[in-house]
Motif scaffolding. Sequence first.
Motif, PDB file in Angstrom:
ATOM      1  N   GLY A 244       0.802  -1.075   0.106  1.00 41.70           N
ATOM      2  CA  GLY A 244       0.101  -0.193  -0.123  1.00 41.70           C
ATOM      3  C   GLY A 244       0.937   1.304  -0.114  1.00 41.70           C
ATOM      4  N   HIS A 245       2.077   1.182  -0.102  1.00 44.95           N
ATOM      5  CA  HIS A 245       3.078   2.388  -0.178  1.00 44.95           C
ATOM      6  C   HIS A 245       3.007   2.940  -1.309  1.00 44.95           C
ATOM      7  CE1 HIS A 245       4.529   0.120   3.415  1.00 44.95           C
ATOM      8  NE2 HIS A 245       4.429   1.376   3.992  1.00 44.95           N
ATOM      9  N   LYS A 246       2.798   4.250  -1.656  1.00 44.13           N
ATOM     10  CA  LYS A 246       3.163   4.848  -2.874  1.00 44.13           C
ATOM     11  C   LYS A 246       4.652   4.845  -3.175  1.00 44.13           C
ATOM     12  CE  LYS A 246       2.364   9.484  -4.851  1.00 44.13           C
ATOM     13  NZ  LYS A 246       2.162  10.938  -4.600  1.00 44.13           N
ATOM     14  N   ILE A 247       4.851   4.688  -4.474  1.00 44.35           N
ATOM     15  CA  ILE A 247       6.401   4.654  -4.897  1.00 44.35           C
ATOM     16  C   ILE A 247       6.636   5.609  -6.069  1.00 44.35           C
ATOM     17  CG2 ILE A 247       8.006   3.079  -6.033  1.00 44.35           C
ATOM     18  CD1 ILE A 247       7.322   1.944  -3.027  1.00 44.35           C
ATOM     19  N   GLU A 248       7.679   6.242  -5.997  1.00 44.01           N
ATOM     20  CA  GLU A 248       8.300   7.253  -6.996  1.00 44.01           C
ATOM     21  C   GLU A 248       9.260   6.297  -7.742  1.00 44.01           C
ATOM     22  OE1 GLU A 248       6.800  10.008  -7.281  1.00 44.01           O
ATOM     23  OE2 GLU A 248       5.892  10.323  -5.321  1.00 44.01           O
ATOM     24  N   THR A 249       8.982   6.399  -8.853  1.00 43.47           N
ATOM     25  CA  THR A 249       9.846   5.550  -9.770  1.00 43.47           C
ATOM     26  C   THR A 249      11.398   5.919  -9.540  1.00 43.47           C
ATOM     27  OG1 THR A 249       8.124   5.312 -11.288  1.00 43.47           O
ATOM     28  CG2 THR A 249      10.216   4.909 -12.190  1.00 43.47           C
ATOM     29  N   PRO A 250      12.310   4.987  -9.387  1.00 41.99           N
ATOM     30  CA  PRO A 250      13.654   5.597  -9.197  1.00 41.99           C
ATOM     31  C   PRO A 250      14.160   6.115 -10.581  1.00 41.99           C
ATOM     32  CG  PRO A 250      13.208   3.425  -8.529  1.00 41.99           C
ATOM     33  CD  PRO A 250      11.861   3.681  -9.184  1.00 41.99           C
ATOM     34  N   VAL A 251      15.121   7.015 -10.607  1.00 45.69           N
ATOM     35  CA  VAL A 251      15.962   7.333 -11.455  1.00 45.69           C
ATOM     36  C   VAL A 251      17.194   7.788 -10.800  1.00 45.69           C
ATOM     37  CG1 VAL A 251      14.060   8.417 -12.963  1.00 45.69           C
ATOM     38  CG2 VAL A 251      14.906   9.888 -11.619  1.00 45.69           C
ATOM     39  N   PRO A 252      18.455   8.057 -11.660  1.00 45.93           N
ATOM     40  CA  PRO A 252      19.532   8.116 -10.960  1.00 45.93           C
ATOM     41  C   PRO A 252      19.726   9.559 -10.773  1.00 45.93           C
ATOM     42  CG  PRO A 252      20.041   7.176 -13.170  1.00 45.93           C
ATOM     43  CD  PRO A 252      18.453   7.429 -13.159  1.00 45.93           C
ATOM     44  N   SER A 253      20.350  10.128  -9.766  1.00 45.35           N
ATOM     45  CA  SER A 253      20.757  11.354  -9.276  1.00 45.35           C
ATOM     46  C   SER A 253      22.227  11.422  -9.330  1.00 45.35           C
ATOM     47  CB  SER A 253      20.291  11.598  -8.060  1.00 45.35           C
ATOM     48  OG  SER A 253      20.197  13.141  -7.726  1.00 45.35           O
ATOM     49  N   LEU A 254      22.747  12.599  -9.185  1.00 48.45           N
ATOM     50  CA  LEU A 254      24.195  12.909  -9.055  1.00 48.45           C
ATOM     51  C   LEU A 254      25.039  12.297 -10.297  1.00 48.45           C
ATOM     52  CD1 LEU A 254      24.997  12.595  -5.132  1.00 48.45           C
ATOM     53  CD2 LEU A 254      24.639  14.552  -6.654  1.00 48.45           C
ATOM     54  N   PHE A 255      24.872  12.907 -11.635  1.00 53.07           N
ATOM     55  CA  PHE A 255      25.746  12.285 -12.569  1.00 53.07           C
ATOM     56  C   PHE A 255      26.407  13.628 -13.475  1.00 53.07           C
ATOM     57  CE2 PHE A 255      20.971  12.493 -13.477  1.00 53.07           C
ATOM     58  CZ  PHE A 255      21.047  13.564 -14.240  1.00 53.07           C
ATOM     59  N   THR A 256      27.173  13.135 -14.174  1.00 51.83           N
ATOM     60  CA  THR A 256      27.712  14.277 -14.765  1.00 51.83           C
ATOM     61  C   THR A 256      27.237  14.202 -16.344  1.00 51.83           C
ATOM     62  OG1 THR A 256      29.735  12.770 -15.626  1.00 51.83           O
ATOM     63  CG2 THR A 256      29.957  13.884 -13.672  1.00 51.83           C
ATOM     64  N   PHE A 257      27.708  15.525 -17.143  1.00 55.86           N
ATOM     65  CA  PHE A 257      27.016  15.577 -18.491  1.00 55.86           C
ATOM     66  C   PHE A 257      27.723  15.043 -19.600  1.00 55.86           C
ATOM     67  CE2 PHE A 257      24.083  19.288 -16.679  1.00 55.86           C
ATOM     68  CZ  PHE A 257      23.473  18.382 -15.897  1.00 55.86           C
ATOM     69  N   ASN A 258      27.249  14.212 -20.473  1.00 56.92           N
ATOM     70  CA  ASN A 258      28.199  14.013 -21.647  1.00 56.92           C
ATOM     71  C   ASN A 258      27.867  14.776 -22.838  1.00 56.92           C
ATOM     72  OD1 ASN A 258      28.593  11.790 -19.942  1.00 56.92           O
ATOM     73  ND2 ASN A 258      27.631   9.994 -21.364  1.00 56.92           N
ATOM     74  N   MET A 259      28.966  15.229 -23.481  1.00 61.61           N
ATOM     75  CA  MET A 259      28.681  16.236 -24.503  1.00 61.61           C
ATOM     76  C   MET A 259      29.585  15.615 -25.772  1.00 61.61           C
ATOM     77  SD  MET A 259      29.480  19.542 -22.367  1.00 61.61           S
ATOM     78  CE  MET A 259      27.889  20.074 -21.126  1.00 61.61           C
TER      79      MET A 259
ATOM     80  N   PHE B  61       6.782  11.688   8.802  1.00 60.55           N
ATOM     81  CA  PHE B  61       8.316  11.967   8.943  1.00 60.55           C
ATOM     82  C   PHE B  61       8.704  12.245  10.635  1.00 60.55           C
ATOM     83  CE2 PHE B  61      11.583  12.659   5.953  1.00 60.55           C
ATOM     84  CZ  PHE B  61      10.993  11.637   5.004  1.00 60.55           C
ATOM     85  N   ALA B  62       7.368  12.381  11.457  1.00 65.96           N
ATOM     86  CA  ALA B  62       7.846  12.897  12.782  1.00 65.96           C
ATOM     87  C   ALA B  62       8.357  11.481  13.382  1.00 65.96           C
ATOM     88  CB  ALA B  62       6.466  13.189  13.553  1.00 65.96           C
ATOM     89  N   THR B  63       8.140  10.336  12.796  1.00 64.26           N
ATOM     90  CA  THR B  63       8.061   9.048  13.516  1.00 64.26           C
ATOM     91  C   THR B  63       8.920   8.204  12.605  1.00 64.26           C
ATOM     92  OG1 THR B  63       6.212   7.965  12.900  1.00 64.26           O
ATOM     93  CG2 THR B  63       6.374   9.217  15.154  1.00 64.26           C
ATOM     94  N   MET B  64       8.897   8.410  11.331  1.00 68.34           N
ATOM     95  CA  MET B  64       9.249   7.805  10.173  1.00 68.34           C
ATOM     96  C   MET B  64       8.617   6.225  10.087  1.00 68.34           C
ATOM     97  SD  MET B  64      11.596   9.671   8.922  1.00 68.34           S
ATOM     98  CE  MET B  64      11.717   8.672   7.386  1.00 68.34           C
ATOM     99  N   GLN B  65       7.400   6.199  10.788  1.00 66.47           N
ATOM    100  CA  GLN B  65       6.629   5.099  10.626  1.00 66.47           C
ATOM    101  C   GLN B  65       5.776   5.244   9.435  1.00 66.47           C
ATOM    102  OE1 GLN B  65       3.632   2.334  13.505  1.00 66.47           O
ATOM    103  NE2 GLN B  65       4.196   4.548  14.226  1.00 66.47           N
ATOM    104  N   SER B  66       5.423   3.934   8.851  1.00 66.63           N
ATOM    105  CA  SER B  66       4.518   3.943   7.602  1.00 66.63           C
ATOM    106  C   SER B  66       3.216   4.369   7.950  1.00 66.63           C
ATOM    107  CB  SER B  66       4.527   2.669   7.123  1.00 66.63           C
ATOM    108  OG  SER B  66       3.485   2.297   6.075  1.00 66.63           O
ATOM    109  N   LYS B  67       2.592   5.155   7.018  1.00 71.41           N
ATOM    110  CA  LYS B  67       1.251   5.401   7.144  1.00 71.41           C
ATOM    111  C   LYS B  67       0.171   4.650   6.884  1.00 71.41           C
ATOM    112  CE  LYS B  67       1.578  10.716   6.362  1.00 71.41           C
ATOM    113  NZ  LYS B  67       1.377  11.571   5.388  1.00 71.41           N
ATOM    114  N   VAL B  68       0.754   3.533   6.237  1.00 74.64           N
ATOM    115  CA  VAL B  68      -0.156   2.537   5.937  1.00 74.64           C
ATOM    116  C   VAL B  68      -0.075   1.223   6.734  1.00 74.64           C
ATOM    117  CG1 VAL B  68      -0.848   3.272   3.460  1.00 74.64           C
ATOM    118  CG2 VAL B  68       1.208   1.775   3.890  1.00 74.64           C
ATOM    119  N   CYS B  69       1.006   1.018   7.222  1.00 75.82           N
ATOM    120  CA  CYS B  69       1.258  -0.202   8.099  1.00 75.82           C
ATOM    121  C   CYS B  69       1.803   0.391   9.463  1.00 75.82           C
ATOM    122  CB  CYS B  69       2.179  -1.048   7.408  1.00 75.82           C
ATOM    123  SG  CYS B  69       1.988  -1.815   5.761  1.00 75.82           S
ATOM    124  N   LYS B  70       0.948  -0.260  10.499  1.00 68.78           N
ATOM    125  CA  LYS B  70       1.531   0.095  11.965  1.00 68.78           C
ATOM    126  C   LYS B  70       2.740  -0.906  12.186  1.00 68.78           C
ATOM    127  CE  LYS B  70      -0.325   0.970  16.410  1.00 68.78           C
ATOM    128  NZ  LYS B  70      -0.803   0.216  17.564  1.00 68.78           N
TER     129      LYS B  70
END
Length: 404
Positions: free
Chosen positions: A181-196, A361-370
């Motif tokens: 039941g958790h919402k997932i944000e599709t993973p993509v890379p972060s912190l990369f350099t630019f190819n030219m 975020f106040a507890t880092m507990q899942s909102k959908v699973c206790k």
Amino acid sequence: MKVAIIGGGAAGFFAAITVKENYPDSHVIIFEKSHKTLAKVKISGGGRCNVTNGCSSIKELSEAYPRGSKQLKSNFKLFNNKHAMMWFESRGVSLMVQDDNRVFPSSNNSQSIIDCFYAETKRLGVELTLGKGVKDIRQMGEQWKLSFLEGGICSSIFDKVIIASGGSPKRKGLEWLERMGHKIETPVPSLFTFNMPVESVRQLMGVVAENAQVSIQGTKLKSNGPLLITHWGMSGPAILKLSAFGARLLSERNYKFSIQVNWGNVSNSEFVLQELQRLEKLNANKFLSNVKPYALPDRLWLFLLDKCELTQNKKWCELGKKGMNKLVNILTNDIYKVEGKTTFKEEFVTCGGVSLDSIDFATMQSKVCKNLYFAGEILDVDGITGGFNFQAAWTTAFIAGKLN
Ligand SMILES: Cc1cc2nc3c(=O)[nH]c(=O)nc-3n(C[C@H](O)[C@H](O)[C@H](O)COP(=O)(O)OP(=O)(O)OC[C@H]3O[C@@H](n4cnc5c(N)ncnc54)[C@H](O)[C@@H]3O)c2cc1C
């Protein structure tokens, strides 16, 4: 109380130690998929482990997170970079803050952090189970049962579970959490350099413009700082920061876009014109090649002169209005075509993961699973380079470990 920690990385160890400190009588077990713990800590920061950042305010600290900034800002009141430094130093790890604010163990060796974690988990009696990848967790009333990738079910039942299994490069790796039941944000890379690949600027590899501003054309994305020209394109803090803030958008564009470089980080072109006019006045009879604005590196300045078709042995007094305009334009609006990215090997993180909407975020507990908590890079939280990613792991693990 029995507590399972899924993942033996930075966040997993920190959470396990925090749980034991808060609940000395609890039975805490870390389940680690591989046969090695703290593998990323070991290789982090080029083997030195950039453990946090020494920036001075919570505002500055939270601004280093393209995702999770707002949520972390409140959590940093409870556990921020200063707390993290105290945490390690009070446990015998001497730290040093570099001029660029990155914080490393004084030993310059990530092993110091690993040794500290091992000593603390041993002292507190945290149990470690290697080679046990958690495939699924099932709720039984208010408790949890774990099943493993290698087959089989854990004979124990846990009162609380903290998931600290790190970033997943693919959405598939997060499907088990989505099914819960958790919402997932599709993973993509972060912190990369630019190819030219089509840009001749690559011939300047190794050259650093100390204070450039880089923006992505057609967007509001902008960053500044040192810019390094590499044999494949551009890197350095200005580019890495831009890649982090633009991670999702740049992925959508399949890493094909144009950047605009302002080599002196002076946005107002009128000011740039005034600076060039000042140089012209002072150096009227000198060659363009011999007088550089904004202390630009020699090779870069010659390249820019060439790019705007100004001969190097032209004198400043021969520049004229047209020449002056060409220089203003190249200094403030120098366009480069980016086609592709290269992973930044020193520090690579994933944008995406368990959505912040699914977490209290106040507890880092899942909102959908206790009784289910999250910490570290599994969350849709990531920072720019400089020790901010470990800081997010320490902060979220510290709060999850309270088991509130
Ligand atoms: C090369 C490199 C260098 C870096 N350098 C720095 C740096 O200097 N400073 C900084 O701030 N950040 C750095 N980072 C980022 C930082 O390492 C991560 O943000 C941080 O390690 C995240 O911690 P974590 O515990 O959430 O995840 P991880 O460290 O990835 O740990 C997750 C653990 O969970 C285990 N696991 C996964 N799935 C399961 C499962 N189903 N069951 C059981 N176990 C599982 C994994 O095997 C792993 O051991 C670097 C990253 C890389 C790749």
